[in-house]
Design a protein around this motif. Structure first.
Motif, PDB file in Angstrom:
ATOM      1  N   LEU A 114       0.810  -1.283   0.246  1.00 14.42           N
ATOM      2  CA  LEU A 114       0.526  -0.177  -0.390  1.00 14.42           C
ATOM      3  C   LEU A 114       1.273   1.089   0.296  1.00 14.42           C
ATOM      4  O   LEU A 114       0.278   2.592  -0.559  1.00 14.42           O
ATOM      5  CB  LEU A 114      -1.187  -0.027   0.998  1.00 14.42           C
ATOM      6  N   GLN A 115       2.059   1.305   0.344  1.00 10.61           N
ATOM      7  CA  GLN A 115       3.241   2.257  -0.031  1.00 10.61           C
ATOM      8  C   GLN A 115       3.992   2.605  -0.680  1.00 10.61           C
ATOM      9  O   GLN A 115       4.380   3.121  -1.110  1.00 10.61           O
ATOM     10  CB  GLN A 115       3.822   1.947   1.091  1.00 10.61           C
ATOM     11  N   VAL A 116       3.312   0.969  -2.208  1.00 10.07           N
ATOM     12  CA  VAL A 116       4.069   1.990  -3.209  1.00 10.07           C
ATOM     13  C   VAL A 116       3.204   2.319  -3.714  1.00 10.07           C
ATOM     14  O   VAL A 116       2.222   3.384  -4.540  1.00 10.07           O
ATOM     15  CB  VAL A 116       4.136   0.309  -4.232  1.00 10.07           C
ATOM     16  N   GLU A 117       4.300   3.419  -4.270  1.00 10.12           N
ATOM     17  CA  GLU A 117       4.186   4.636  -5.553  1.00 10.12           C
ATOM     18  C   GLU A 117       3.452   3.873  -7.063  1.00 10.12           C
ATOM     19  O   GLU A 117       4.014   3.453  -7.074  1.00 10.12           O
ATOM     20  CB  GLU A 117       4.738   5.952  -5.919  1.00 10.12           C
ATOM     21  N   GLY A 118       2.019   4.879  -7.261  1.00  9.40           N
ATOM     22  CA  GLY A 118       1.835   4.789  -8.669  1.00  9.40           C
ATOM     23  C   GLY A 118       1.199   3.364  -8.073  1.00  9.40           C
ATOM     24  O   GLY A 118       0.156   2.530  -9.253  1.00  9.40           O
ATOM     25  N   LEU A 119       1.036   2.866  -7.024  1.00  6.53           N
ATOM     26  CA  LEU A 119      -0.189   1.460  -6.929  1.00  6.53           C
ATOM     27  C   LEU A 119      -1.164   1.501  -7.650  1.00  6.53           C
ATOM     28  O   LEU A 119      -2.141   0.596  -8.220  1.00  6.53           O
ATOM     29  CB  LEU A 119      -0.222   0.765  -5.512  1.00  6.53           C
ATOM     30  N   TRP A 120      -1.967   2.880  -6.994  1.00  2.00           N
ATOM     31  CA  TRP A 120      -4.022   2.765  -7.707  1.00  2.00           C
ATOM     32  C   TRP A 120      -3.585   2.758  -9.646  1.00  2.00           C
ATOM     33  O   TRP A 120      -4.711   2.446 -10.152  1.00  2.00           O
ATOM     34  CB  TRP A 120      -4.131   4.415  -7.395  1.00  2.00           C
ATOM     35  N   GLU A 121      -2.404   3.554  -9.337  1.00  2.00           N
ATOM     36  CA  GLU A 121      -2.568   3.511 -12.042  1.00  2.00           C
ATOM     37  C   GLU A 121      -2.215   1.992 -12.105  1.00  2.00           C
ATOM     38  O   GLU A 121      -3.007   1.605 -12.927  1.00  2.00           O
ATOM     39  CB  GLU A 121      -1.257   4.201 -12.402  1.00  2.00           C
ATOM     40  N   SER A 122      -2.249   0.983 -11.498  1.00  2.00           N
ATOM     41  CA  SER A 122      -2.460  -0.472 -11.769  1.00  2.00           C
ATOM     42  C   SER A 122      -3.986  -1.219 -11.302  1.00  2.00           C
ATOM     43  O   SER A 122      -3.977  -2.054 -11.954  1.00  2.00           O
ATOM     44  CB  SER A 122      -1.086  -1.262 -10.492  1.00  2.00           C
ATOM     45  N   LEU A 123      -4.267  -0.765 -10.545  1.00  2.00           N
ATOM     46  CA  LEU A 123      -5.764  -0.763  -9.704  1.00  2.00           C
ATOM     47  C   LEU A 123      -6.719  -0.390 -10.780  1.00  2.00           C
ATOM     48  O   LEU A 123      -7.891  -0.420 -10.773  1.00  2.00           O
ATOM     49  CB  LEU A 123      -6.157  -0.904  -8.470  1.00  2.00           C
ATOM     50  N   ASN A 124      -6.468   0.787 -11.454  1.00  2.00           N
ATOM     51  CA  ASN A 124      -7.280   1.509 -12.133  1.00  2.00           C
ATOM     52  C   ASN A 124      -7.844   1.017 -13.113  1.00  2.00           C
ATOM     53  O   ASN A 124      -8.878   1.295 -13.790  1.00  2.00           O
ATOM     54  CB  ASN A 124      -7.165   2.862 -12.257  1.00  2.00           C
TER      55      ASN A 124
END
Length: 218
Positions: free
Chosen positions: A60-70
């Motif tokens: 959850l601390q990884v930058e850009g995580l939501w870009e992968s999930l979006n």
């Protein structure tokens, strides 16, 4: 399926029970007093093993995580032609909420092929110089072939005061299809997140150039 449930869309009673019993959450903050269909996606609610939970808090601390999930959310938006989207909410973004949305033109008419700065004016026939980076000619501004759009999200509640007993069978089926699709998309987000747990997390150091004022001897 973790979130998605099987619903008999030929049964009024089952569809009404599904819609009225679905978890709901605020569309913004509690002060706006609007709620919509939602799901709790906090780590401890994802059905993970102890080992997976430990890794999940790190990722959850990884930058850009939501870009992968979006990607899963974008597919949902396209399926509904931009009329609905899914956004995170809550103090730790621990809830996914179904929201109304729409595509709107941004108003930009051209962009620079070098720095990608967008402009609200069309390029003149013999003048496509970029006001930001100065590029012109083949590297300068060019008019959009298709005017760009952006997705605008609305935070009004959905079905907050709905009396489903008054709805027609077709209306119930349409709403169940929407909410079921929302649940399915959230399942896909969860599955994508679980896939990422197999990735190795590494720490990297990066430096950001900064300008500063200093004194220089004559």
């Amino acid at each position: 399926m973790h979130f998605q449930k099987s619903v008999d869309t030929t049964s009024r009673e089952e569809m009404i029970a599904f819609l009225s019993g679905h978890f709901r959450y605020d569309t913004m903050r509690a002060w706006n007093k609007c709620q919509s269909y939602a799901l709790n996606v906090k780590v401890h609610r994802l059905g993970l093993s102890t080992e997976q939970c430990s890794k999940a808090y790190d990722i959850l601390q990884v930058e850009g995580l939501w870009e992968s999930l979006n990607e899963c959310i974008h597919e949902f938006e396209q399926e509904h032609e931009g009329r609905f989207t899914i956004c995170s909410n809550g103090r730790s973004s621990g809830y996914l909420v179904l929201l109304q949305s729409e595509y709107r033109l941004t108003g930009h008419q051209s962009y620079c092929r070098s720095c990608y700065q967008r402009n609200f004016k069309l390029c003149a026939l013999n003048d496509n110089r970029c006001g930001r980076c100065g590029a012109d000619g083949e590297k300068g501004r060019v008019n959009y072939q298709t005017p760009p759009k952006e997705l605008v999200t609305h935070h009004a509640g959905i079905d907050e005061d709905a009396d489903f007993d008054e709805w027609s069978l077709e209306q119930l089926q349409d709403r169940v299809k929407l909410v079921d699709g929302f649940d399915k998309a959230c399942d896909q987000v969860r599955e994508r997140f679980i896939d990422l747990l197999s990735e190795e997390i590494v720490e990297e150091t990066f430096y950001v150039p900064q300008k500063r004022m200093v004194l220089k001897s004559a």
